[in-house]
Motif scaffolding. Structure first.
Motif, PDB file in Angstrom:
ATOM      1  N   GLY A 185       0.802  -1.216   0.000  1.00  0.00           N
ATOM      2  CA  GLY A 185       0.000   0.000   0.000  1.00  0.00           C
ATOM      3  C   GLY A 185       0.834   1.264   0.000  1.00  0.00           C
ATOM      4  N   ILE A 186       1.924   1.266   0.752  1.00  0.00           N
ATOM      5  CA  ILE A 186       2.797   2.441   0.806  1.00  0.00           C
ATOM      6  C   ILE A 186       3.496   2.662  -0.530  1.00  0.00           C
ATOM      7  CG2 ILE A 186       4.906   3.352   1.850  1.00  0.00           C
ATOM      8  CD1 ILE A 186       3.998   1.970   4.469  1.00  0.00           C
ATOM      9  N   LEU A 187       4.014   1.582  -1.116  1.00  0.00           N
ATOM     10  CA  LEU A 187       4.685   1.710  -2.412  1.00  0.00           C
ATOM     11  C   LEU A 187       3.730   2.186  -3.498  1.00  0.00           C
ATOM     12  CD1 LEU A 187       6.953  -1.484  -2.421  1.00  0.00           C
ATOM     13  CD2 LEU A 187       7.662   0.896  -2.057  1.00  0.00           C
ATOM     14  N   ALA A 246      -4.954   4.145  -0.433  1.00  0.00           N
ATOM     15  CA  ALA A 246      -5.869   5.293  -0.464  1.00  0.00           C
ATOM     16  C   ALA A 246      -5.478   6.328   0.585  1.00  0.00           C
ATOM     17  CB  ALA A 246      -7.301   4.822  -0.236  1.00  0.00           C
ATOM     18  N   SER A 247      -5.105   5.860   1.777  1.00  0.00           N
ATOM     19  CA  SER A 247      -4.694   6.770   2.839  1.00  0.00           C
ATOM     20  C   SER A 247      -3.385   7.470   2.477  1.00  0.00           C
ATOM     21  CB  SER A 247      -4.542   5.995   4.153  1.00  0.00           C
ATOM     22  OG  SER A 247      -4.165   6.846   5.203  1.00  0.00           O
ATOM     23  N   MET A 248      -2.462   6.729   1.879  1.00  0.00           N
ATOM     24  CA  MET A 248      -1.167   7.299   1.504  1.00  0.00           C
ATOM     25  C   MET A 248      -1.334   8.359   0.405  1.00  0.00           C
ATOM     26  SD  MET A 248       1.969   6.843   2.505  1.00  0.00           S
ATOM     27  CE  MET A 248       3.607   7.324   2.015  1.00  0.00           C
ATOM     28  N   VAL A 249      -2.208   8.082  -0.552  1.00  0.00           N
ATOM     29  CA  VAL A 249      -2.452   9.044  -1.636  1.00  0.00           C
ATOM     30  C   VAL A 249      -3.020  10.342  -1.071  1.00  0.00           C
ATOM     31  CG1 VAL A 249      -3.917   9.507  -3.639  1.00  0.00           C
ATOM     32  CG2 VAL A 249      -2.723   7.323  -3.449  1.00  0.00           C
ATOM     33  N   GLU A 250      -3.939  10.226  -0.123  1.00  0.00           N
ATOM     34  CA  GLU A 250      -4.535  11.422   0.481  1.00  0.00           C
ATOM     35  C   GLU A 250      -3.499  12.230   1.254  1.00  0.00           C
ATOM     36  OE1 GLU A 250      -8.117  12.623   3.625  1.00  0.00           O
ATOM     37  OE2 GLU A 250      -7.696  10.520   3.135  1.00  0.00           O
ATOM     38  N   VAL A 251      -2.649  11.542   2.003  1.00  0.00           N
ATOM     39  CA  VAL A 251      -1.636  12.242   2.797  1.00  0.00           C
ATOM     40  C   VAL A 251      -0.625  12.945   1.897  1.00  0.00           C
ATOM     41  CG1 VAL A 251       0.300  11.878   4.380  1.00  0.00           C
ATOM     42  CG2 VAL A 251      -1.882  10.776   4.829  1.00  0.00           C
ATOM     43  N   LEU A 280       4.187   8.746   6.708  1.00  0.00           N
ATOM     44  CA  LEU A 280       3.850   7.388   7.149  1.00  0.00           C
ATOM     45  C   LEU A 280       2.913   7.364   8.348  1.00  0.00           C
ATOM     46  CD1 LEU A 280       7.005   5.114   6.790  1.00  0.00           C
ATOM     47  CD2 LEU A 280       4.809   4.960   5.623  1.00  0.00           C
ATOM     48  N   ARG A 281       3.221   8.148   9.368  1.00  0.00           N
ATOM     49  CA  ARG A 281       2.418   8.082  10.594  1.00  0.00           C
ATOM     50  C   ARG A 281       0.956   8.415  10.322  1.00  0.00           C
ATOM     51  NH1 ARG A 281       3.230  11.259  16.391  1.00  0.00           N
ATOM     52  NH2 ARG A 281       1.269  10.505  17.306  1.00  0.00           N
ATOM     53  N   ASN A 282       0.718   9.493   9.584  1.00  0.00           N
ATOM     54  CA  ASN A 282      -0.660   9.867   9.276  1.00  0.00           C
ATOM     55  C   ASN A 282      -1.317   8.892   8.315  1.00  0.00           C
ATOM     56  OD1 ASN A 282      -0.613  12.190  10.887  1.00  0.00           O
ATOM     57  ND2 ASN A 282       0.332  13.396   9.257  1.00  0.00           N
ATOM     58  N   ALA A 283      -0.535   8.322   7.438  1.00  0.00           N
ATOM     59  CA  ALA A 283      -1.112   7.384   6.469  1.00  0.00           C
ATOM     60  C   ALA A 283      -1.505   6.063   7.104  1.00  0.00           C
ATOM     61  CB  ALA A 283      -0.116   7.140   5.331  1.00  0.00           C
ATOM     62  N   LEU A 284      -0.896   5.715   8.227  1.00  0.00           N
ATOM     63  CA  LEU A 284      -1.163   4.421   8.853  1.00  0.00           C
ATOM     64  C   LEU A 284      -2.316   4.461   9.853  1.00  0.00           C
ATOM     65  CD1 LEU A 284       2.464   3.097   9.470  1.00  0.00           C
ATOM     66  CD2 LEU A 284       0.869   2.487   7.641  1.00  0.00           C
ATOM     67  N   ILE A 285      -2.947   5.628  10.052  1.00  0.00           N
ATOM     68  CA  ILE A 285      -4.050   5.715  10.998  1.00  0.00           C
ATOM     69  C   ILE A 285      -5.251   4.909  10.513  1.00  0.00           C
ATOM     70  CG2 ILE A 285      -5.720   7.287  12.040  1.00  0.00           C
ATOM     71  CD1 ILE A 285      -3.542   9.401  12.134  1.00  0.00           C
TER      72      ILE A 285
END
Length: 344
Positions: free
Chosen positions: A150-152, A232-237, A262-267
């Motif tokens: 997801g992060i990549l 989806a979270s990573m794209v938004e961040v 990373l921290r905000n994307a992993l919430i």
């Protein structure tokens, strides 16, 4: 936070009470009681003899009295043998007391398993422990891989890497456990012979040979779902203003991702990961039967197939508890991870 947790625990207790009442009613419907009486007597027993068995063993008592006895808040009365007039236990193979006593869930007595001829706790908790081991290895495999994918994919939206990983994630999520389990068994057990298609021997000792297939089958389905949510979270961040500001200050792209994104994307994925616990309880039913792994799912299927009322009630109670406790952990963890969330 402590007040919030105490309120949630009270709500959980009330929810468990309501849900167990509904489950108790459904499991104790007349057809199920008749099947239980037939299984515990001879198949050619007459209707009057079946009714006598149900009456003698307390299944014709008031519904709420029986529910209270199962909980342990109403005293259980001994069964009277019509031949001798003496008090006898309901099921002799469980050494149930033949005297009036408070003996239910609150006292740690889950009843007697008519399928396995043993107290429910003796069968249920070892099976739950076996499933816990399976769930641990599934999560240990699934979560790191899913987060990495997801992060990549989310770091560079629209790139070839993003499209490739997204298609793979959707494909794994769209493949049910019983399909991927069959495919993996055919490839790795039948054709290549690398792995064992049965996990029955895992109860004597877990090895890579006998435990990999069930872990792969469960993990492959969850990887896609968590990976999509993480992407989806990573794209938004990555579109936030503070990310642009960090880039304009000259920070490297990798530094921005690791230190700020990373921290905000992993919430959001944290909540999704916690919700995998209830899903795993339902997923293991298919996988454990498919690979003959004698855990919670296998026990639940055996209890349902043999109309084992007390064991079914015990499995239902455990399922409800795990669903509620994981939701509580998810809410508390989300509040700690996200400073913008405040408990009202």
């Amino acid at each position: 936070m402590l007040s919030f947790i105490m309120r949630r625990l009270g709500t959980m207790a009330l929810t468990m009470l309501c849900l167990t009442l509904v489950v108790f009613f459904l499991i104790n419907l007349e057809p199920n009681l008749k099947k239980l009486a037939i299984s515990q007597t001879e198949m050619r027993t007459t209707a009057d003899q079946l009714e006598s068995w149900l009456q003698r063993n307390g299944y014709r008592q008031n519904f709420f009295i029986r529910y209270g006895q199962w909980l342990g808040v109403v005293q259980k009365q001994p069964n009277i043998d019509p031949a001798t007039g003496q008090a006898v236990p309901r099921f002799r193979f469980c050494n149930e007391p033949a005297v009036p006593t408070y003996s239910g869930i609150l006292q740690g007595d889950f009843g007697c398993s008519t399928k396995f001829k043993t107290p429910v706790a003796t069968k249920l908790f070892p099976a739950l422990g076996a499933t816990g081991i399976l769930m641990f290895w599934v999560l240990a495999t699934m979560v790191p891989i899913a987060l990495l994918i997801g992060i990549l994919a989310g770091m560079r939206e629209g790139s070839r890497t993003d499209r490739t990983l997204s298609v793979a994630s959707i494909a794994t999520t769209a493949t049910p456990e019983y399909v991927s389990g069959v495919i993996f068994t055919v490839i790795f057990a039948s054709w290549l012979g690398w792995l064992n298609g049965s996990a029955a021997s895992a109860s004597q000792g877990i090895t890579f040979y006998n435990f990999t297939l069930p872990v792969m089958t469960l993990a492959i389905y969850g990887i896609g779902y968590i990976a999509r949510m993480t992407r989806a979270s990573m794209v938004e961040v990555m579109t936030q203003q503070y990310i642009r500001t960090a880039r304009l200050k000259g920070l490297s792209f990798s530094g921005v991702v690791v230190k700020h994104a990373l921290r905000n994307a992993l919430i959001a994925p944290f909540t999704v990961i916690m919700l995998q616990f209830p899903w795993l309880l339902t997923g293991v039913v298919i996988v454990e039967v498919m690979f003959r792994y004698q855990g919670f799912g296998y026990t639940l299927v055996e209890a349902a197939g043999n109309n084992d009322i007390d064991l079914l009630l015990g499995c239902s109670l455990v399922s409800v508890f795990i669903v509620l406790i994981t939701q509580l952990i998810s809410d508390v963890g989300y509040a700690y991870l996200n400073p913008r969330i405040r408990v009202q």
